[in-house]
Design a protein around this motif. Structure first.
Motif, mmCIF file in Angstrom:
data_model
loop_
_atom_site.group_PDB
_atom_site.id
_atom_site.type_symbol
_atom_site.label_atom_id
_atom_site.label_comp_id
_atom_site.label_asym_id
_atom_site.label_seq_id
_atom_site.Cartn_x
_atom_site.Cartn_y
_atom_site.Cartn_z
ATOM 1 N N GLY A 174 -44.781 -51.587 17.797
ATOM 2 C CA GLY A 174 -44.120 -52.723 17.181
ATOM 3 C C GLY A 174 -42.827 -52.317 16.504
ATOM 4 N N SER A 175 -42.662 -52.724 15.263
ATOM 5 C CA SER A 175 -41.438 -52.422 14.524
ATOM 6 C C SER A 175 -41.619 -51.278 13.533
ATOM 7 C CB SER A 175 -40.963 -53.669 13.775
ATOM 8 O OG SER A 175 -41.943 -54.094 12.842
ATOM 9 N N ALA A 176 -42.669 -50.471 13.711
ATOM 10 C CA ALA A 176 -42.887 -49.323 12.827
ATOM 11 C C ALA A 176 -41.753 -48.319 12.997
ATOM 12 C CB ALA A 176 -44.224 -48.661 13.138
ATOM 13 N N PRO A 177 -41.302 -47.694 11.918
ATOM 14 C CA PRO A 177 -40.193 -46.729 12.027
ATOM 15 C C PRO A 177 -40.609 -45.472 12.779
ATOM 16 C CG PRO A 177 -41.114 -46.709 9.822
ATOM 17 C CD PRO A 177 -41.774 -47.848 10.529
ATOM 18 N N GLN A 178 -39.644 -44.878 13.447
ATOM 19 C CA GLN A 178 -39.904 -43.683 14.255
ATOM 20 C C GLN A 178 -38.682 -42.785 14.277
ATOM 21 O OE1 GLN A 178 -41.623 -43.729 18.492
ATOM 22 N NE2 GLN A 178 -39.523 -43.074 18.860
ATOM 23 N N GLY A 179 -38.921 -41.475 14.304
ATOM 24 C CA GLY A 179 -37.876 -40.486 14.539
ATOM 25 C C GLY A 179 -38.271 -39.606 15.707
ATOM 26 N N ALA A 180 -37.288 -38.991 16.336
ATOM 27 C CA ALA A 180 -37.557 -38.078 17.455
ATOM 28 C C ALA A 180 -36.391 -37.110 17.610
ATOM 29 C CB ALA A 180 -37.772 -38.853 18.752
ATOM 30 N N TYR A 181 -36.710 -35.942 18.137
ATOM 31 C CA TYR A 181 -35.655 -34.993 18.509
ATOM 32 C C TYR A 181 -36.082 -34.262 19.769
ATOM 33 C CZ TYR A 181 -37.861 -30.451 17.533
ATOM 34 O OH TYR A 181 -38.659 -29.327 17.595
ATOM 35 N N MET A 182 -35.122 -33.700 20.462
ATOM 36 C CA MET A 182 -35.425 -32.755 21.528
ATOM 37 C C MET A 182 -34.303 -31.742 21.635
ATOM 38 S SD MET A 182 -34.806 -34.641 25.214
ATOM 39 C CE MET A 182 -33.336 -35.592 25.593
ATOM 40 N N VAL A 183 -34.640 -30.552 22.135
ATOM 41 C CA VAL A 183 -33.651 -29.561 22.533
ATOM 42 C C VAL A 183 -33.581 -29.608 24.043
ATOM 43 C CG1 VAL A 183 -32.974 -27.140 22.527
ATOM 44 C CG2 VAL A 183 -34.085 -28.131 20.510
ATOM 45 N N THR A 184 -32.391 -29.831 24.566
ATOM 46 C CA THR A 184 -32.167 -30.006 25.985
ATOM 47 C C THR A 184 -30.973 -29.158 26.408
ATOM 48 O OG1 THR A 184 -31.817 -31.689 27.704
ATOM 49 C CG2 THR A 184 -30.780 -32.098 25.578
ATOM 50 N N SER A 185 -30.441 -29.390 27.597
ATOM 51 C CA SER A 185 -29.330 -28.589 28.107
ATOM 52 C C SER A 185 -28.152 -29.469 28.479
ATOM 53 C CB SER A 185 -29.774 -27.788 29.340
ATOM 54 O OG SER A 185 -28.660 -27.136 29.926
ATOM 55 N N GLY A 186 -26.958 -29.039 28.087
ATOM 56 C CA GLY A 186 -25.747 -29.746 28.457
ATOM 57 C C GLY A 186 -25.210 -29.364 29.806
ATOM 58 N N THR A 187 -25.918 -28.485 30.534
ATOM 59 C CA THR A 187 -25.410 -28.013 31.830
ATOM 60 C C THR A 187 -26.285 -28.418 33.011
ATOM 61 O OG1 THR A 187 -26.566 -25.882 31.612
ATOM 62 C CG2 THR A 187 -24.334 -26.016 30.720
ATOM 63 N N HIS A 188 -27.471 -28.922 32.763
ATOM 64 C CA HIS A 188 -28.341 -29.390 33.843
ATOM 65 C C HIS A 188 -28.575 -30.880 33.632
ATOM 66 C CE1 HIS A 188 -32.587 -29.701 35.724
ATOM 67 N NE2 HIS A 188 -31.698 -29.733 36.688
ATOM 68 N N VAL A 189 -27.623 -31.671 34.072
ATOM 69 C CA VAL A 189 -27.623 -33.108 33.801
ATOM 70 C C VAL A 189 -27.124 -33.857 35.030
ATOM 71 C CG1 VAL A 189 -27.234 -32.856 31.317
ATOM 72 C CG2 VAL A 189 -25.283 -32.989 32.855
ATOM 73 N N ASN A 190 -27.353 -35.172 35.055
ATOM 74 C CA ASN A 190 -26.711 -36.045 36.032
ATOM 75 C C ASN A 190 -26.657 -37.457 35.457
ATOM 76 O OD1 ASN A 190 -29.264 -37.185 36.383
ATOM 77 N ND2 ASN A 190 -29.483 -36.595 38.522
ATOM 78 N N GLY A 191 -26.210 -38.393 36.271
ATOM 79 C CA GLY A 191 -26.098 -39.769 35.826
ATOM 80 C C GLY A 191 -27.231 -40.646 36.280
ATOM 81 N N GLY A 192 -28.245 -40.053 36.910
ATOM 82 C CA GLY A 192 -29.392 -40.838 37.378
ATOM 83 C C GLY A 192 -30.223 -41.339 36.215
ATOM 84 N N CYS A 193 -30.861 -42.467 36.410
ATOM 85 C CA CYS A 193 -31.710 -43.041 35.359
ATOM 86 C C CYS A 193 -33.107 -42.409 35.417
ATOM 87 C CB CYS A 193 -31.827 -44.548 35.543
ATOM 88 S SG CYS A 193 -32.788 -45.362 34.243
ATOM 89 N N CYS A 194 -33.640 -42.024 34.319
ATOM 90 C CA CYS A 194 -32.998 -41.790 33.033
ATOM 91 C C CYS A 194 -33.714 -40.605 32.384
ATOM 92 C CB CYS A 194 -33.135 -42.977 32.088
ATOM 93 S SG CYS A 194 -32.288 -44.484 32.592
#
Length: 493
Positions: A174-194
């Motif tokens: 519902g409208s309960a507050p949430q936070g999230a984080y991740m460590v990812t890579s800026g070099t293995h990416v594309n524009g595909g969803c998602c």
């Protein structure tokens, strides 16, 4: 697509003081930099009054006391599985256990275990997993170092994704507050969803604005106005990827192209959300947005499933087209304070992502063409001497796995044959093709990996360059005068 919410900070002064003190300790170096430190990201979140309700990683423990399994691998030779744990409580993953189990065969990652105690393990979205048509990620696509030791990432290619229905096991709804984080890579990416991590639909359908609340990282900019060519940290809130609070230009948005990237999202569920990003190896967080939710997203309507590596309505052929890398991440109940965010980032930079493993004589992995979001590739895994290298979609195969040796060679092993990256004919002029050839110890096969992201030939002093700054599959590699352009930017590993 999902979206993030920000909630009013409801925190006792004692809790706020505790996390500020913790942040100060980390930032001033009083906390140990070892992965066996007493405080890890989820300890920091708990101290701030926003406990982790899901915590996932293939590289390290996210609680200082955690000594359980991080992920499960399955080998192809006999379909046997093995859980991969940590070297020590609160420490990095036991990559040696995976290497031993997967020797002389191939392995995939079937499950990433939840370290929070809520049982929110994510499984691949395919037959034998969480259901659907996707496949698990190859377990050995990318190795790296954390805290000076070898570990493996969760390397997502199109058609790989992970999921769990966590609406009854602590994931905000519902409208309960949430936070999230991740460590990812800026070099293995594309524009595909998602390429998403966070809160998604329990029915795996696009159920309307606000049904998702997940971090997106990639080169897709739905509504225009994103600065540069990406990749960007955005909020997937379903029915839209948002770089800010509307479908228009966000002047604070910026791309994150470093090898390791911290991405954060928090949402109070009713009125505001925030996006933050950073280099995961050094420095602090950049606030990309901190303001109102987009029109039509208040209140949020989160359903409480967990998505990793695809959009919410996965496996319909439209939202599992992304590629990205997941190293670690968590979902928390509540709206983290800025002090908590900063302390988590300090912990991440202290983890030593990408540091030297020591004693190996070199670094191995894909050689990423930063400007194109692709990898240096030996066409068709050819062992023909003189084959000119190219860039191609990163696939984790042997023809894209390079080792920078202690003698400055860049080697690739194909069908049992080791070849070296070579300046054809010992050329030292612009346009000299960069090929593969039998290793011979000559200076035209020696390469310097520089701190500015360039790779230069020791003999010529020229830069490894993608011809014509092309981003297309099959664009050829050559030598060219160093010019500071993105088609001469590379990261190994």
């Amino acid at each position: 697509m999902h979206r993030m919410w920000l909630r009013r900070v409801r925190r006792a002064l004692v809790g706020a003081g505790a996390v500020v003190a913790l942040a100060a300790g980390v930032l001033t170096g009083t906390a140990a930099t070892s992965q066996a430190a007493t405080q890890q990201p989820c300890d920091i979140y708990a101290a701030g009054g926003t406990p982790c309700v899901a915590a996932h990683s293939t590289v390290r423990a996210l609680f200082g006391s955690y000594s359980g399994s991080l992920y499960q691998v399955r080998r192809s030779s006999d379909n046997t599985t093995k859980n991969i744990g940590v070297v020590t409580a609160g420490g990095r993953a036991d990559a040696a256990a995976q290497d031993s189990f997967c020797a002389n065969t191939t392995c995939v990652i079937t499950t990433v275990f939840d370290q929070s105690g809520h049982g929110n393990d994510v499984m691949y979205q395919g037959p034998g997993g969480a259901g659907g048509s996707d496949t698990p990620s190859k377990a050995t696509s990318e190795s790296l170092t954390v805290d000076g030791g070898k570990v493996y990432s969760l390397y997502i290619n199109p058609g790989n994704s992970y999921w769990r229905d966590g609406h009854l096991t602590g994931i905000p709804t519902g409208s309960a507050p949430q936070g999230a984080y991740m460590v990812t890579s800026g070099t293995h990416v594309n524009g595909g969803c998602c390429f998403d991590y966070g809160n998604s639909e329990t029915d795996r359908r696009a159920d309307g604005a606000g049904a998702m609340d997940a971090i997106y990282f990639g080169t897709s900019c739905w509504f225009g106005g994103c600065s540069g060519s990406g990749p960007w940290v955005q909020a997937d809130l379903e029915y839209g990827l948002y770089s800010g609070g509307s479908q228009s230009w966000n002047s604070n948005q910026r791309a994150f192209t470093s090898k390791y990237v911290t991405a954060m999202l928090k949402n109070n569920g009713t009125s505001r959300f925030a996006l933050k990003g950073a280099n995961a190896q050094s420095g602090g967080l950049t606030t990309l947005w901190d303001g109102s939710l987009p029109p039509g997203y208040s209140p949020m309507k989160q359903q409480g499933a967990i998505i990793l590596g695809s959009g919410g309505d996965c496996c319909n052929g439209n939202t599992n087209l992304s590629q990205g890398t997941f190293y670690e991440g968590a979902i928390v109940a509540g709206y983290p304070s800025d002090a908590t965010d900063n302390a988590v980032q300090a912990n991440i930079t202290a983890a030593g992502y990408g540091g030297s493993s020591g004693g190996t004589g070199g670094t191995s992995g894909p050689l990423h063409a930063v400007g194109a979001g692709k990898c240096l590739d030996v066409p068709n895994s050819s062992t023909t001497l003189g084959t000119q290298t190219q860039i191609y979609d990163c696939n984790g195969q042997a023809n894209q796995n390079w080792t920078h040796t202690s003698s400055n060679q860049l080697t690739v092993t194909l069908g049992g044959t080791q070849l070296c990256l070579d300046a054809y004919g010992k050329g030292t002029t612009n346009g000299t093709k960069v090929d593969t050839y039998s290793c011979n110890g000559q200076t035209n096969q020696q390469w310097q990996l520089n701190s500015d992201g360039t790779v230069t030939g020791v003999q010529s002093g020229l830069c490894l360059d993608v011809t014509g700054a092309s981003t297309a599959n099959g664009a050829l590699a050559e030598l060219w005068t160093c010019n500071g352009q993105s088609n001469q930017q590379w990261t190994l590993g």
